[in-house]
Design a protein around this motif. Structure first.
Motif, mmCIF file in Angstrom:
data_model
loop_
_atom_site.group_PDB
_atom_site.id
_atom_site.type_symbol
_atom_site.label_atom_id
_atom_site.label_comp_id
_atom_site.label_asym_id
_atom_site.label_seq_id
_atom_site.Cartn_x
_atom_site.Cartn_y
_atom_site.Cartn_z
ATOM 1 N N GLY A 27 0.826 -1.200 0.000
ATOM 2 C CA GLY A 27 0.000 0.000 0.000
ATOM 3 C C GLY A 27 0.853 1.239 0.000
ATOM 4 N N LYS A 28 0.255 2.328 0.423
ATOM 5 C CA LYS A 28 0.940 3.607 0.460
ATOM 6 C C LYS A 28 2.131 3.529 1.417
ATOM 7 C CE LYS A 28 -0.814 7.975 1.463
ATOM 8 N NZ LYS A 28 -1.949 8.867 1.615
ATOM 9 N N SER A 29 3.225 4.126 1.037
ATOM 10 C CA SER A 29 4.443 4.090 1.843
ATOM 11 C C SER A 29 4.176 4.570 3.269
ATOM 12 C CB SER A 29 5.512 4.970 1.187
ATOM 13 O OG SER A 29 6.709 4.888 1.916
ATOM 14 N N GLY A 30 4.581 3.757 4.232
ATOM 15 C CA GLY A 30 4.393 4.083 5.638
ATOM 16 C C GLY A 30 3.069 3.582 6.199
ATOM 17 N N HIS A 31 2.193 3.085 5.336
ATOM 18 C CA HIS A 31 0.880 2.605 5.770
ATOM 19 C C HIS A 31 0.594 1.214 5.209
ATOM 20 C CE1 HIS A 31 -0.167 6.572 7.338
ATOM 21 N NE2 HIS A 31 0.414 7.062 6.257
ATOM 22 N N GLU A 32 1.642 0.402 5.052
ATOM 23 C CA GLU A 32 1.486 -0.929 4.471
ATOM 24 C C GLU A 32 0.689 -1.845 5.396
ATOM 25 O OE1 GLU A 32 4.470 0.497 4.995
ATOM 26 O OE2 GLU A 32 5.371 0.795 3.030
ATOM 27 N N LYS A 33 -0.140 -2.690 4.784
ATOM 28 C CA LYS A 33 -0.885 -3.683 5.548
ATOM 29 C C LYS A 33 -1.332 -4.790 4.608
ATOM 30 C CE LYS A 33 -5.102 -0.914 5.349
ATOM 31 N NZ LYS A 33 -6.146 -0.293 6.143
ATOM 32 N N THR A 34 -1.824 -5.884 5.174
ATOM 33 C CA THR A 34 -2.319 -6.998 4.381
ATOM 34 C C THR A 34 -3.777 -6.724 4.027
ATOM 35 O OG1 THR A 34 -0.817 -8.529 5.471
ATOM 36 C CG2 THR A 34 -2.715 -9.491 4.350
ATOM 37 N N ARG A 35 -4.101 -6.889 2.732
ATOM 38 C CA ARG A 35 -5.456 -6.624 2.253
ATOM 39 C C ARG A 35 -5.882 -7.708 1.265
ATOM 40 N NH1 ARG A 35 -6.107 -0.485 0.578
ATOM 41 N NH2 ARG A 35 -8.265 -1.189 0.477
ATOM 42 N N SER A 36 -7.148 -7.723 0.927
ATOM 43 C CA SER A 36 -7.686 -8.654 -0.066
ATOM 44 C C SER A 36 -8.428 -7.865 -1.137
ATOM 45 C CB SER A 36 -8.652 -9.632 0.593
ATOM 46 O OG SER A 36 -7.983 -10.412 1.557
ATOM 47 N N PHE A 37 -8.291 -8.304 -2.393
ATOM 48 C CA PHE A 37 -8.955 -7.651 -3.513
ATOM 49 C C PHE A 37 -9.517 -8.694 -4.464
ATOM 50 C CE2 PHE A 37 -5.630 -4.596 -2.270
ATOM 51 C CZ PHE A 37 -6.396 -3.458 -2.070
ATOM 52 N N ARG A 38 -10.551 -8.305 -5.219
ATOM 53 C CA ARG A 38 -11.054 -9.160 -6.283
ATOM 54 C C ARG A 38 -10.013 -9.202 -7.392
ATOM 55 N NH1 ARG A 38 -15.070 -5.453 -6.199
ATOM 56 N NH2 ARG A 38 -14.655 -5.049 -8.401
ATOM 57 N N PRO A 39 -9.823 -10.327 -8.043
ATOM 58 C CA PRO A 39 -8.822 -10.430 -9.113
ATOM 59 C C PRO A 39 -9.009 -9.419 -10.239
ATOM 60 C CG PRO A 39 -9.511 -12.603 -8.447
ATOM 61 C CD PRO A 39 -10.427 -11.629 -7.751
#
Length: 72
Positions: free
Chosen positions: A47-59
């Motif tokens: 994600g955005k630099s400094g705010h990285e996290k694990t996420r899920s998205f539709r393909p």
């Protein structure tokens, strides 16, 4: 659950490959492809630099699979 996934562009993603998602700032690293109960999504980290996290998205939200930089 699968550790590889074929993107709409035809490229095969493996864990650690970078991609961009429509409407979301930053780059993400592919973790896995999940298909369950007729639904499917991909798990990514970044994600955005400094705010990285694990996420899920539709393909279908994947817009770009970035090339890996290689030393010559």
């Amino acid at each position: 659950t699968s550790t590889t996934w074929t993107a709409p562009t035809g490229r095969i993603l493996t864990p650690g490959m970078e991609l961009s998602v429509a409407g979301v700032k930053g780059r993400f690293r592919f973790i896995q492809h999940v298909s369950r109960d007729g639904k499917e999504w991909i798990d990514v980290h970044g994600g955005k630099s400094g705010h990285e996290k694990t996420r899920s998205f539709r393909p279908d939200q994947v817009v770009t699979v970035h090339r890996l930089k290689k030393l010559r």
